[in-house]
Motif scaffolding. Structure first.
Motif, PDB file in Angstrom:
ATOM      1  N   LEU A  65       0.829  -1.212   0.000  1.00 52.44           N
ATOM      2  CA  LEU A  65       0.000   0.000   0.000  1.00 52.44           C
ATOM      3  C   LEU A  65       0.863   1.262   0.000  1.00 52.44           C
ATOM      4  O   LEU A  65       0.493   2.276  -0.616  1.00 52.44           O
ATOM      5  N   ARG A  66       1.989   1.231   0.664  1.00 50.98           N
ATOM      6  CA  ARG A  66       2.901   2.387   0.641  1.00 50.98           C
ATOM      7  C   ARG A  66       3.456   2.621  -0.753  1.00 50.98           C
ATOM      8  O   ARG A  66       3.709   3.760  -1.153  1.00 50.98           O
ATOM      9  N   LYS A  67       3.635   1.532  -1.511  1.00 54.60           N
ATOM     10  CA  LYS A  67       4.082   1.674  -2.899  1.00 54.60           C
ATOM     11  C   LYS A  67       2.981   2.331  -3.741  1.00 54.60           C
ATOM     12  O   LYS A  67       3.258   3.154  -4.611  1.00 54.60           O
ATOM     13  N   VAL A  68       1.712   1.941  -3.467  1.00 57.96           N
ATOM     14  CA  VAL A  68       0.586   2.569  -4.157  1.00 57.96           C
ATOM     15  C   VAL A  68       0.562   4.059  -3.858  1.00 57.96           C
ATOM     16  O   VAL A  68       0.360   4.892  -4.755  1.00 57.96           O
ATOM     17  N   ARG A  69       0.783   4.399  -2.607  1.00 51.61           N
ATOM     18  CA  ARG A  69       0.774   5.810  -2.207  1.00 51.61           C
ATOM     19  C   ARG A  69       1.854   6.604  -2.946  1.00 51.61           C
ATOM     20  O   ARG A  69       1.619   7.731  -3.388  1.00 51.61           O
ATOM     21  N   GLN A  70       3.019   6.005  -3.121  1.00 53.43           N
ATOM     22  CA  GLN A  70       4.103   6.673  -3.842  1.00 53.43           C
ATOM     23  C   GLN A  70       3.773   6.865  -5.323  1.00 53.43           C
ATOM     24  O   GLN A  70       4.201   7.841  -5.932  1.00 53.43           O
ATOM     25  N   LEU A  71       3.021   5.917  -5.871  1.00 54.69           N
ATOM     26  CA  LEU A  71       2.709   5.949  -7.305  1.00 54.69           C
ATOM     27  C   LEU A  71       1.502   6.814  -7.647  1.00 54.69           C
ATOM     28  O   LEU A  71       1.240   7.071  -8.829  1.00 54.69           O
ATOM     29  N   THR A  72       0.754   7.249  -6.634  1.00 59.92           N
ATOM     30  CA  THR A  72      -0.492   8.003  -6.887  1.00 59.92           C
ATOM     31  C   THR A  72      -0.503   9.321  -6.107  1.00 59.92           C
ATOM     32  O   THR A  72      -1.538   9.726  -5.581  1.00 59.92           O
ATOM     33  N   LEU A  73       0.627   9.971  -6.050  1.00 60.09           N
ATOM     34  CA  LEU A  73       0.754  11.199  -5.251  1.00 60.09           C
ATOM     35  C   LEU A  73      -0.198  12.297  -5.713  1.00 60.09           C
ATOM     36  O   LEU A  73      -0.621  13.135  -4.907  1.00 60.09           O
ATOM     37  N   ASN A  74      -0.556  12.310  -6.987  1.00 60.34           N
ATOM     38  CA  ASN A  74      -1.414  13.375  -7.517  1.00 60.34           C
ATOM     39  C   ASN A  74      -2.901  13.026  -7.484  1.00 60.34           C
ATOM     40  O   ASN A  74      -3.732  13.778  -7.988  1.00 60.34           O
ATOM     41  N   ALA A 108      -4.619   5.490   2.584  1.00 61.85           N
ATOM     42  CA  ALA A 108      -4.355   5.825   3.994  1.00 61.85           C
ATOM     43  C   ALA A 108      -5.279   5.026   4.916  1.00 61.85           C
ATOM     44  O   ALA A 108      -4.844   4.508   5.957  1.00 61.85           O
ATOM     45  N   GLU A 109      -6.542   4.910   4.532  1.00 65.45           N
ATOM     46  CA  GLU A 109      -7.501   4.144   5.345  1.00 65.45           C
ATOM     47  C   GLU A 109      -7.159   2.659   5.349  1.00 65.45           C
ATOM     48  O   GLU A 109      -7.235   1.995   6.395  1.00 65.45           O
ATOM     49  N   LEU A 110      -6.743   2.134   4.196  1.00 59.84           N
ATOM     50  CA  LEU A 110      -6.377   0.721   4.112  1.00 59.84           C
ATOM     51  C   LEU A 110      -5.125   0.418   4.933  1.00 59.84           C
ATOM     52  O   LEU A 110      -5.033  -0.629   5.587  1.00 59.84           O
ATOM     53  N   ILE A 111      -4.177   1.331   4.904  1.00 57.17           N
ATOM     54  CA  ILE A 111      -2.972   1.162   5.732  1.00 57.17           C
ATOM     55  C   ILE A 111      -3.356   1.135   7.211  1.00 57.17           C
ATOM     56  O   ILE A 111      -2.878   0.289   7.986  1.00 57.17           O
ATOM     57  N   LYS A 112      -4.233   2.053   7.598  1.00 49.84           N
ATOM     58  CA  LYS A 112      -4.694   2.112   8.992  1.00 49.84           C
ATOM     59  C   LYS A 112      -5.362   0.799   9.403  1.00 49.84           C
ATOM     60  O   LYS A 112      -5.085   0.271  10.496  1.00 49.84           O
ATOM     61  N   GLN A 113      -6.221   0.265   8.538  1.00 49.33           N
ATOM     62  CA  GLN A 113      -6.918  -0.985   8.841  1.00 49.33           C
ATOM     63  C   GLN A 113      -5.933  -2.147   8.990  1.00 49.33           C
ATOM     64  O   GLN A 113      -6.073  -2.981   9.899  1.00 49.33           O
ATOM     65  N   ASN A 114      -4.934  -2.186   8.125  1.00 50.30           N
ATOM     66  CA  ASN A 114      -3.943  -3.259   8.201  1.00 50.30           C
ATOM     67  C   ASN A 114      -3.053  -3.114   9.446  1.00 50.30           C
ATOM     68  O   ASN A 114      -2.668  -4.121  10.050  1.00 50.30           O
TER      69      ASN A 114
END
Length: 206
Positions: free
Chosen positions: A172-181, A190-196
């Protein structure tokens, strides 16, 4: 089917199945013939596999096991077009059949039609959001189609269902890096990271 895939060596099974077929009183003639078709396919004797399967399909044209094997034969013959036509015709009779849809996605993947494979698999995932096979096929299709953010997002869902929360967070952190815009995607991730993270904390307490 299980015997052919996981059991006795093919050469021994050929003898066994043929010997059993010689017994006119056998109650499992069609099953034995189907087993022979699978064995021939396994041994790459494609012509024999087709000849053995043909009368079974003629008798039971809608049998999903026979259709699955016919698709494998077509793929072995590099006839992806015929395999797709067969599956699409069956889906008209059995709309949204999971086995047929998985087979169709597989054929699309084998013939490098990744967009079409993704379309089928997304529909399957919407119906069966926690089915691991669908998710695995879908993230593989995204990777082949160079949709890396969707690959990691789908892989994270697969990891979460498997209880591998720490690996899911990394994906998920990789997804966050790839979708900054993409603000919406950022919020979802962010919500999925929190749940995990919460699930991981609970797991560590057990």
């Amino acid at each position: 089917r299980l015997q052919v895939r996981y059991g006795t060596p093919a050469s021994q099974l050929l003898i066994q199945f043929n010997n059993e077929l010689k017994n006119k009183a056998t109650l499992h003639r069609e099953a034995l013939q189907y087993g022979l078709a699978l064995l021939y396919l396994k041994q790459n004797k494609i012509k024999l596999a087709q000849q053995t399967l043909a009368p079974l399909r003629k008798k039971q044209p809608h049998n999903l096991y026979y259709i699955n094997t016919q698709v494998d034969i077509f793929l072995s013959q590099k006839k992806s077009k015929e395999a797709i036509q067969l599956l699409q015709s069956m889906l008209k009779l059995k709309p949204n059949n999971v086995i047929l849809m998985h087979n169709l996605a597989h054929v699309y993947m084998q013939s490098d039609q990744y967009e079409k494979a993704i379309s089928v698999l997304v529909k399957l995932n919407q119906r069966l959001p926690k089915q691991l096979l669908t998710l695995e096929s879908l993230y593989s299709a995204y990777m082949k189609n160079n949709q890396i953010d969707k690959f990691y997002l789908t892989k994270s869902k697969w990891l979460t269902i498997r209880g591998r929360y720490d690996e899911a967070i990394i994906a998920l952190r990789k997804v966050r890096q790839l979708t900054l815009n993409n603000d919406i995607q950022q919020a979802i991730v962010a919500e999925l990271i929190k749940q995990n993270q919460q699930a991981l904390a609970i797991k560590k307490q057990l």
